[in-house]
Design an enzyme around this catalytic site. Structure first.
Site, PDB file in Angstrom:
ATOM      1  N   ASP A   6       6.805   3.562   3.704  1.00 58.49           N
ATOM      2  CA  ASP A   6       6.911   4.739   4.948  1.00 58.49           C
ATOM      3  C   ASP A   6       8.246   5.209   4.835  1.00 58.49           C
ATOM      4  O   ASP A   6       9.046   5.053   4.382  1.00 58.49           O
ATOM      5  CB  ASP A   6       5.905   5.147   5.493  1.00 58.49           C
ATOM      6  CG  ASP A   6       5.681   5.812   6.861  1.00 58.49           C
ATOM      7  OD1 ASP A   6       6.265   7.077   6.347  1.00 58.49           O
ATOM      8  OD2 ASP A   6       5.092   5.658   7.724  1.00 58.49           O
ATOM      9  N   ASP A  66       0.670  -1.740   0.131  1.00 60.26           N
ATOM     10  CA  ASP A  66       0.193  -0.028  -0.579  1.00 60.26           C
ATOM     11  C   ASP A  66       0.865   1.602  -0.256  1.00 60.26           C
ATOM     12  O   ASP A  66       0.714   2.134  -0.955  1.00 60.26           O
ATOM     13  CB  ASP A  66      -1.138  -0.136   1.422  1.00 60.26           C
ATOM     14  CG  ASP A  66      -0.625  -0.759   2.273  1.00 60.26           C
ATOM     15  OD1 ASP A  66       0.739  -0.505   2.919  1.00 60.26           O
ATOM     16  OD2 ASP A  66      -1.234  -0.432   3.479  1.00 60.26           O
ATOM     17  N   ASP A  99      -6.027   2.084   6.539  1.00 58.40           N
ATOM     18  CA  ASP A  99      -6.466   2.002   7.978  1.00 58.40           C
ATOM     19  C   ASP A  99      -5.743   3.020   9.180  1.00 58.40           C
ATOM     20  O   ASP A  99      -4.930   3.073   8.985  1.00 58.40           O
ATOM     21  CB  ASP A  99      -6.716   0.998   8.033  1.00 58.40           C
ATOM     22  CG  ASP A  99      -5.620   0.429   9.222  1.00 58.40           C
ATOM     23  OD1 ASP A  99      -4.398   0.296   8.296  1.00 58.40           O
ATOM     24  OD2 ASP A  99      -5.410  -0.235  10.389  1.00 58.40           O
ATOM     25  N   LYS A 135       5.807   8.454   0.542  1.00 59.05           N
ATOM     26  CA  LYS A 135       5.560   9.552   1.192  1.00 59.05           C
ATOM     27  C   LYS A 135       7.863   9.933   1.155  1.00 59.05           C
ATOM     28  O   LYS A 135       8.541   9.380   1.580  1.00 59.05           O
ATOM     29  CB  LYS A 135       5.313   9.126   2.747  1.00 59.05           C
ATOM     30  CG  LYS A 135       4.573   8.705   3.282  1.00 59.05           C
ATOM     31  CD  LYS A 135       3.672   9.547   4.317  1.00 59.05           C
ATOM     32  CE  LYS A 135       2.879   8.670   5.110  1.00 59.05           C
ATOM     33  NZ  LYS A 135       2.510   8.454   6.500  1.00 59.05           N
ATOM     34  N   PHE A 190      -0.931  11.043   7.623  1.00 63.72           N
ATOM     35  CA  PHE A 190      -0.914  10.474   7.371  1.00 63.72           C
ATOM     36  C   PHE A 190      -1.959   9.676   6.785  1.00 63.72           C
ATOM     37  O   PHE A 190      -3.474  10.534   7.387  1.00 63.72           O
ATOM     38  CB  PHE A 190      -1.471   9.400   9.136  1.00 63.72           C
ATOM     39  CG  PHE A 190      -1.935   8.759   9.583  1.00 63.72           C
ATOM     40  CD1 PHE A 190      -0.246   7.293   9.726  1.00 63.72           C
ATOM     41  CD2 PHE A 190      -2.818   7.635   9.474  1.00 63.72           C
ATOM     42  CE1 PHE A 190      -1.226   6.102   9.979  1.00 63.72           C
ATOM     43  CE2 PHE A 190      -3.416   6.734   9.531  1.00 63.72           C
ATOM     44  CZ  PHE A 190      -2.510   5.956  10.107  1.00 63.72           C
TER      45      PHE A 190
HETATM   46  P1  IMP Z   1       6.705   1.570   5.973  1.00 61.04           P
HETATM   47  O1  IMP Z   1       6.725   2.228   7.592  1.00 61.04           O
HETATM   48  O2  IMP Z   1       7.253   2.318   5.314  1.00 61.04           O
HETATM   49  O3  IMP Z   1       7.045   0.199   6.924  1.00 61.04           O
HETATM   50  O4  IMP Z   1       5.239   1.282   6.252  1.00 61.04           O
HETATM   51  C1  IMP Z   1       4.199   0.445   7.059  1.00 61.04           C
HETATM   52  C2  IMP Z   1       3.061   0.162   6.992  1.00 61.04           C
HETATM   53  O5  IMP Z   1       2.262   1.384   7.946  1.00 61.04           O
HETATM   54  C3  IMP Z   1       2.680   0.111   6.263  1.00 61.04           C
HETATM   55  O6  IMP Z   1       2.688  -0.816   4.511  1.00 61.04           O
HETATM   56  C4  IMP Z   1       0.875   0.821   6.299  1.00 61.04           C
HETATM   57  O7  IMP Z   1       0.033  -0.141   6.351  1.00 61.04           O
HETATM   58  C5  IMP Z   1       1.153   1.838   6.925  1.00 61.04           C
HETATM   59  N1  IMP Z   1       1.255   2.767   7.590  1.00 61.04           N
HETATM   60  C6  IMP Z   1       2.289   4.040   6.920  1.00 61.04           C
HETATM   61  N2  IMP Z   1       2.483   4.989   6.719  1.00 61.04           N
HETATM   62  C7  IMP Z   1       0.472   4.813   6.498  1.00 61.04           C
HETATM   63  C8  IMP Z   1      -0.452   6.200   6.586  1.00 61.04           C
HETATM   64  O8  IMP Z   1      -0.166   7.406   6.489  1.00 61.04           O
HETATM   65  N3  IMP Z   1      -1.986   5.469   6.721  1.00 61.04           N
HETATM   66  C9  IMP Z   1      -1.857   4.292   7.024  1.00 61.04           C
HETATM   67  N4  IMP Z   1      -1.059   3.246   7.265  1.00 61.04           N
HETATM   68  C10 IMP Z   1       0.203   4.079   7.200  1.00 61.04           C
HETATM   69 MG    MG Z   2       1.108  -2.055   4.547  1.00 60.49          MG
END
Ligand code: IMP
Ligand code: MG
Length: 193
Positions: free
Chosen positions: A104, A101, A160, A132, A153
């Site tokens: 981040d 999805d 979600d 991002k 966010f």
């Molecule tokens: P990561 O920080 O790249 O490991 O992302 C971890 C997970 O955090 C993503 O797959 C999303 O499920 C969730 N996530 C990160 N940023 C957002 C956001 O802005 N909204 C909703 N979920 C987020």
């Molecule tokens: Mg995810």
């Protein structure tokens, strides 16, 4: 618009157009493989994106799923990730496209790339609906990006907060009061499953 949403960042139509475009690019790239492409969906946030995307890909494919959970650290932001549901598909010598999805912090995809790489796929590429750029690390490579967004966010179209809002048909910025009560004013840690 949902009352918990501050503003719509990407409309339903904007999503549909971009997802169609991505599907066409992927079809061109993967056309003519000698075995079905394996699409691996990272649960739960990528389900909506995947479901729309594959219907723009008229090529032979198999679907697999992977469950990853992000958990909060000291900052309440995602500080790590762990596989909570193992891959249900044999990917050795196969061409694999991972669908996630959002990129981040990159912790989730870093872990997935390490794990899947060990299973020796013929190729391993990744598509994310959102990125991002302000936060994404340089060591996590993704080949397909739907949209670069500001560091806010967001919810909807699969994403979600606390398991909610996944069914919104657009990507929207969540109102701070909706997570302030639980996280002392800081943004919530993302949760994939
Ligand atoms: P990561 O920080 O790249 O490991 O992302 C971890 C997970 O955090 C993503 O797959 C999303 O499920 C969730 N996530 C990160 N940023 C957002 C956001 O802005 N909204 C909703 N979920 C987020
Ligand atoms: Mg995810």
């Amino acid at each position: 618009m949902h009352t918990d949403v501050n503003k719509i960042l990407i409309t339903r139509e904007g999503l549909a157009d971009r997802v169609q475009q991505l599907g066409r690019e992927m079809t061109t790239l993967y056309l003519g493989l000698d075995s079905p492409l394996i699409i691996i969906t990272v649960l739960n946030g990528s389900m909506v994106f995947m479901a729309d995307l594959i219907r723009h890909m008229p090529i032979t494919m198999n679907l697999g799923v992977l469950g990853v959970s992000s958990y909060a650290g000291a900052t309440t932001r995602s500080q790590g990730a762990k596989i909570v549901m193992q891959l249900d598909t044999d990917i050795r010598d196969r061409h694999v496209l991972v669908i996630d999805d959002i990129l981040d912090t990159g912790n989730t995809l870093r872990l997935i790339h390490e794990d899947l790489g060990k299973l020796k796929p013929a190729s391993l590429r990744t598509a994310v609906l959102l990125r991002k750029p302000a936060r994404a690390p340089s060591d996590v490579t993704v080949e397909f990006i739907g949209f670069d967004i500001e560091d806010r966010f967001v919810v909807g179209y699969g994403l979600d907060f606390d398991g909610r809002y996944r069914n919104l048909p657009y990507i929207g910025v969540l109102k701070p009061d909706c997570y302030q009560a639980s996280a002392a004013g800081t943004e919530p840690a993302g949760r994939t499953m």
